[in-house]
Design a protein around this motif. Structure first.
Motif, mmCIF file in Angstrom:
data_model
loop_
_atom_site.group_PDB
_atom_site.id
_atom_site.type_symbol
_atom_site.label_atom_id
_atom_site.label_comp_id
_atom_site.label_asym_id
_atom_site.label_seq_id
_atom_site.Cartn_x
_atom_site.Cartn_y
_atom_site.Cartn_z
ATOM 1 N N GLU A 26 29.863 -25.730 -21.671
ATOM 2 C CA GLU A 26 29.679 -24.972 -20.423
ATOM 3 C C GLU A 26 28.256 -24.472 -20.243
ATOM 4 O OE1 GLU A 26 30.491 -21.619 -23.256
ATOM 5 O OE2 GLU A 26 31.361 -23.587 -23.014
ATOM 6 N N HIS A 27 27.566 -24.114 -21.309
ATOM 7 C CA HIS A 27 26.187 -23.620 -21.149
ATOM 8 C C HIS A 27 25.260 -24.740 -20.677
ATOM 9 C CE1 HIS A 27 24.841 -25.451 -24.930
ATOM 10 N NE2 HIS A 27 25.989 -25.059 -25.421
ATOM 11 N N ALA A 28 25.513 -25.966 -21.101
ATOM 12 C CA ALA A 28 24.707 -27.094 -20.632
ATOM 13 C C ALA A 28 25.003 -27.403 -19.164
ATOM 14 C CB ALA A 28 24.982 -28.323 -21.482
ATOM 15 N N LEU A 30 26.056 -25.168 -16.899
ATOM 16 C CA LEU A 30 25.564 -24.075 -16.054
ATOM 17 C C LEU A 30 24.048 -24.051 -15.945
ATOM 18 C CD1 LEU A 30 28.025 -21.233 -17.043
ATOM 19 C CD2 LEU A 30 27.925 -22.495 -14.892
ATOM 20 N N GLU A 31 23.329 -24.697 -16.881
ATOM 21 C CA GLU A 31 21.869 -24.765 -16.767
ATOM 22 C C GLU A 31 21.447 -25.549 -15.530
ATOM 23 O OE1 GLU A 31 20.563 -26.454 -20.420
ATOM 24 O OE2 GLU A 31 20.604 -24.546 -21.482
ATOM 25 N N SER A 32 22.217 -26.565 -15.175
ATOM 26 C CA SER A 32 21.869 -27.392 -14.019
ATOM 27 C C SER A 32 22.594 -26.957 -12.746
ATOM 28 C CB SER A 32 22.194 -28.853 -14.315
ATOM 29 O OG SER A 32 23.590 -28.998 -14.494
ATOM 30 N N LYS A 34 23.691 -24.782 -9.358
ATOM 31 C CA LYS A 34 22.987 -24.120 -8.261
ATOM 32 C C LYS A 34 23.512 -22.686 -8.176
ATOM 33 C CE LYS A 34 22.130 -24.328 -3.350
ATOM 34 N NZ LYS A 34 22.468 -24.987 -2.095
ATOM 35 N N TRP A 35 22.671 -21.728 -8.553
ATOM 36 C CA TRP A 35 23.056 -20.323 -8.576
ATOM 37 C C TRP A 35 22.781 -19.693 -7.222
ATOM 38 C CZ3 TRP A 35 25.444 -17.949 -12.653
ATOM 39 C CH2 TRP A 35 25.512 -18.681 -13.825
#
Length: 64
Positions: A26-28, A30-32, A34-35
């Motif tokens: 999940e961390h990989a 969420l790095e990409s 769109k926040w």
């Protein structure tokens, strides 16, 4: 992504379908992502805001 039913070369045949793409942490993911910053109301110390990212996920364990 689709679920496929792979053919086994030997041994017992598979009972459940498997995804056709590899899983990702999940961390990989969420790095990409769109926040987006969202505020929903005014609190006593100012606007209440949060950063959100919406992603479609598939649980990798448990019953299908």
């Amino acid at each position: 992504m689709q679920l496929i039913f792979p053919v086994a070369g030997g041994g017992r045949p598979r009972v459940r379908h498997v995804p056709d793409v590899k899983s990702m942490a999940e961390h990989a993911m969420l790095e990409s992502a769109k926040w987006r910053q969202v505020s929903w109301r005014k609190g006593t110390k100012g606007r209440l805001t949060v950063r959100l990212a919406a992603m479609r996920v598939r649980i990798a364990d448990g019953a299908p």
